[in-house]
Design a protein around this motif. Structure first.
Motif, PDB file in Angstrom:
ATOM      1  N   LYS A 174    -172.950 187.171 -58.419  1.00  0.00           N
ATOM      2  CA  LYS A 174    -171.700 186.561 -58.821  1.00  0.00           C
ATOM      3  C   LYS A 174    -171.873 185.849 -60.157  1.00  0.00           C
ATOM      4  N   SER A 175    -170.732 185.475 -60.750  1.00  0.00           N
ATOM      5  CA  SER A 175    -170.760 184.660 -61.957  1.00  0.00           C
ATOM      6  C   SER A 175    -171.147 183.239 -61.545  1.00  0.00           C
ATOM      7  N   ILE A 176    -172.351 182.810 -61.929  1.00  0.00           N
ATOM      8  CA  ILE A 176    -172.872 181.507 -61.524  1.00  0.00           C
ATOM      9  C   ILE A 176    -172.821 180.569 -62.724  1.00  0.00           C
ATOM     10  N   LEU A 177    -172.045 179.498 -62.599  1.00  0.00           N
ATOM     11  CA  LEU A 177    -171.792 178.591 -63.710  1.00  0.00           C
ATOM     12  C   LEU A 177    -172.396 177.220 -63.433  1.00  0.00           C
ATOM     13  N   THR A 178    -172.657 176.490 -64.485  1.00  0.00           N
ATOM     14  CA  THR A 178    -173.144 175.107 -64.346  1.00  0.00           C
ATOM     15  C   THR A 178    -172.122 174.109 -64.882  1.00  0.00           C
ATOM     16  N   SER A 179    -171.042 174.614 -65.469  1.00  0.00           N
ATOM     17  CA  SER A 179    -169.997 173.762 -66.021  1.00  0.00           C
ATOM     18  C   SER A 179    -168.708 173.944 -65.234  1.00  0.00           C
ATOM     19  N   LYS A 219    -173.600 175.417 -48.924  1.00  0.00           N
ATOM     20  CA  LYS A 219    -174.619 176.308 -49.463  1.00  0.00           C
ATOM     21  C   LYS A 219    -174.008 177.648 -49.848  1.00  0.00           C
ATOM     22  N   ALA A 220    -174.625 178.265 -50.856  1.00  0.00           N
ATOM     23  CA  ALA A 220    -174.259 179.625 -51.245  1.00  0.00           C
ATOM     24  C   ALA A 220    -175.520 180.364 -51.649  1.00  0.00           C
ATOM     25  N   ASP A 221    -175.463 181.692 -51.580  1.00  0.00           N
ATOM     26  CA  ASP A 221    -176.528 182.472 -52.212  1.00  0.00           C
ATOM     27  C   ASP A 221    -175.937 183.159 -53.439  1.00  0.00           C
ATOM     28  N   LYS A 222    -176.773 183.867 -54.186  1.00  0.00           N
ATOM     29  CA  LYS A 222    -176.325 184.430 -55.455  1.00  0.00           C
ATOM     30  C   LYS A 222    -175.385 185.622 -55.298  1.00  0.00           C
ATOM     31  N   PHE A 223    -175.175 186.079 -54.065  1.00  0.00           N
ATOM     32  CA  PHE A 223    -174.159 187.077 -53.784  1.00  0.00           C
ATOM     33  C   PHE A 223    -172.802 186.439 -53.478  1.00  0.00           C
ATOM     34  N   GLY A 224    -172.774 185.099 -53.408  1.00  0.00           N
ATOM     35  CA  GLY A 224    -171.522 184.403 -53.132  1.00  0.00           C
ATOM     36  C   GLY A 224    -171.244 184.170 -51.666  1.00  0.00           C
ATOM     37  N   ASN A 225    -172.190 184.477 -50.779  1.00  0.00           N
ATOM     38  CA  ASN A 225    -172.020 184.161 -49.360  1.00  0.00           C
ATOM     39  C   ASN A 225    -172.047 182.645 -49.190  1.00  0.00           C
ATOM     40  N   LEU A 226    -171.145 182.104 -48.362  1.00  0.00           N
ATOM     41  CA  LEU A 226    -170.970 180.660 -48.262  1.00  0.00           C
ATOM     42  C   LEU A 226    -171.178 180.133 -46.849  1.00  0.00           C
ATOM     43  N   LYS A 265    -156.544 185.404 -55.460  1.00  0.00           N
ATOM     44  CA  LYS A 265    -156.917 186.559 -56.277  1.00  0.00           C
ATOM     45  C   LYS A 265    -158.259 186.312 -56.961  1.00  0.00           C
ATOM     46  N   THR A 266    -158.469 185.075 -57.402  1.00  0.00           N
ATOM     47  CA  THR A 266    -159.759 184.656 -57.939  1.00  0.00           C
ATOM     48  C   THR A 266    -160.190 183.405 -57.186  1.00  0.00           C
ATOM     49  N   VAL A 314    -165.560 185.896 -53.047  1.00  0.00           N
ATOM     50  CA  VAL A 314    -165.858 184.867 -54.048  1.00  0.00           C
ATOM     51  C   VAL A 314    -166.149 185.518 -55.400  1.00  0.00           C
ATOM     52  N   GLN A 315    -165.478 185.020 -56.449  1.00  0.00           N
ATOM     53  CA  GLN A 315    -165.692 185.561 -57.794  1.00  0.00           C
ATOM     54  C   GLN A 315    -166.590 184.667 -58.656  1.00  0.00           C
ATOM     55  N   LYS A 316    -166.508 183.354 -58.455  1.00  0.00           N
ATOM     56  CA  LYS A 316    -167.290 182.432 -59.279  1.00  0.00           C
ATOM     57  C   LYS A 316    -167.938 181.357 -58.412  1.00  0.00           C
ATOM     58  N   LEU A 317    -169.157 180.983 -58.792  1.00  0.00           N
ATOM     59  CA  LEU A 317    -169.872 179.879 -58.152  1.00  0.00           C
ATOM     60  C   LEU A 317    -170.201 178.835 -59.210  1.00  0.00           C
ATOM     61  N   VAL A 318    -170.066 177.571 -58.847  1.00  0.00           N
ATOM     62  CA  VAL A 318    -170.472 176.494 -59.743  1.00  0.00           C
ATOM     63  C   VAL A 318    -171.178 175.436 -58.907  1.00  0.00           C
ATOM     64  N   VAL A 319    -172.323 174.991 -59.374  1.00  0.00           N
ATOM     65  CA  VAL A 319    -173.193 174.106 -58.599  1.00  0.00           C
ATOM     66  C   VAL A 319    -173.130 172.693 -59.157  1.00  0.00           C
ATOM     67  N   GLY A 320    -173.024 171.710 -58.259  1.00  0.00           N
ATOM     68  CA  GLY A 320    -173.014 170.330 -58.719  1.00  0.00           C
ATOM     69  C   GLY A 320    -172.974 169.335 -57.573  1.00  0.00           C
ATOM     70  N   LYS A 321    -173.308 168.086 -57.889  1.00  0.00           N
ATOM     71  CA  LYS A 321    -173.290 167.013 -56.896  1.00  0.00           C
ATOM     72  C   LYS A 321    -171.877 166.446 -56.753  1.00  0.00           C
ATOM     73  N   GLN A 322    -171.643 165.812 -55.611  1.00  0.00           N
ATOM     74  CA  GLN A 322    -170.335 165.230 -55.329  1.00  0.00           C
ATOM     75  C   GLN A 322    -170.463 163.765 -54.922  1.00  0.00           C
ATOM     76  N   GLU A 323    -169.388 163.012 -55.142  1.00  0.00           N
ATOM     77  CA  GLU A 323    -169.351 161.617 -54.698  1.00  0.00           C
ATOM     78  C   GLU A 323    -169.090 161.507 -53.198  1.00  0.00           C
ATOM     79  N   LYS A 324    -168.247 162.413 -52.678  1.00  0.00           N
ATOM     80  CA  LYS A 324    -167.875 162.425 -51.255  1.00  0.00           C
ATOM     81  C   LYS A 324    -167.300 161.076 -50.822  1.00  0.00           C
TER      82      LYS A 324
END
Length: 229
Positions: free
Chosen positions: A2-7, A158-165, A183-184, A210-220
């Motif tokens: 998948k398209s894996i983004l950091t932003s 959690k996700a893997d690089k195939f977009g499984n969640l 759609k996206t 899933v078309q896009k993944l983005v990784v980051g921390k959360q405040e929750k």
């Protein structure tokens, strides 16, 4: 892969004025908080937002509402947000209230390619006026059309690089069905694993949705904190 983004800003760049988005979560549980903040900073406006509720005044979808970026809310619950109440009463935002179970099924049906279904919820109430009904087994049912969106913003653990969640506990709520109805679909995740690490029988959303993944921390943040005296 998948398209894996950091932003998060890059993740929402395709979202333009006037589109329809679904946003996962229930209250503040399971919301894609970083994607929402990025959307807030983007300045996009006239959004139609499908979500169980509209966050709180200073967090979640409440941030978009405060910025006057939402044109219409399709929800089942509008409590906990005074700004939402103010805008509705002043005619600044349109709201379509749907029974919670019906909202969930409208989204699930949209993701499954089912255009409409009949439900007993709402029969005999104002929601049924000028709407099609049918009788099945001597009981009246109301026709409801499915919901889909241009974009679905969801949150997973959690996700893997195939977009499984995999979602964490009650953060599943609306996220899995919205993942299939956009759609996206853009998934905000906390942990990204290599392909093959996630146990197949624990995956809640297959990567095909899933078309896009983005990784980051959360405040929750906690929506309503209750403590002992």
């Amino acid at each position: 892969m998948k398209s894996i983004l950091t932003s998060f800003e890059e993740a929402v760049r395709e979202i333009k004025d006037g589109v329809t988005i679904m946003v996962g979560g229930f209250g503040l549980v399971g919301i894609p908080e970083n994607l929402i903040k990025a959307l807030c900073n983007s300045g996009v406006k006239n959004l139609t937002v499908i979500s169980n509720n509209c966050g709180v005044d200073d967090w979640g979808l409440g941030l978009l509402l405060k910025n006057k970026q939402i044109k219409k809310m399709i929800s089942s619950y509008v409590g906990e947000n005074k700004e939402f109440e103010r805008q509705v009463l002043n005619g600044e935002v349109e709201v379509e209230l749907i029974p919670q179970g019906t909202l969930a099924e409208k989204i699930r049906a949209g993701g499954a390619g089912i255009p409409a279904f009949f439900t007993p919820a709402g029969v005999g109430t104002p929601i049924c006026r000028n709407r099609e009904t049918r009788v099945f087994n001597s009981k009246e049912y109301l026709l409801e059309e499915a919901l889909t969106a241009d974009f679905s913003l969801i949150r997973a653990w959690k996700a893997d690089k195939f977009g499984n969640l995999i979602y964490n506990k009650t953060a599943q709520n609306f996220n899995p069905m919205m993942a299939s109805a956009g759609k996206t679909t853009i998934a905000e995740v906390e942990i990204l694993e290599e392909v093959g690490v996630l146990p197949p029988n624990q995956i809640h959303t297959p990567g095909i949705y899933v078309q896009k993944l983005v990784v980051g921390k959360q405040e929750k943040r906690i929506e309503r904190l209750t403590v002992r005296d």
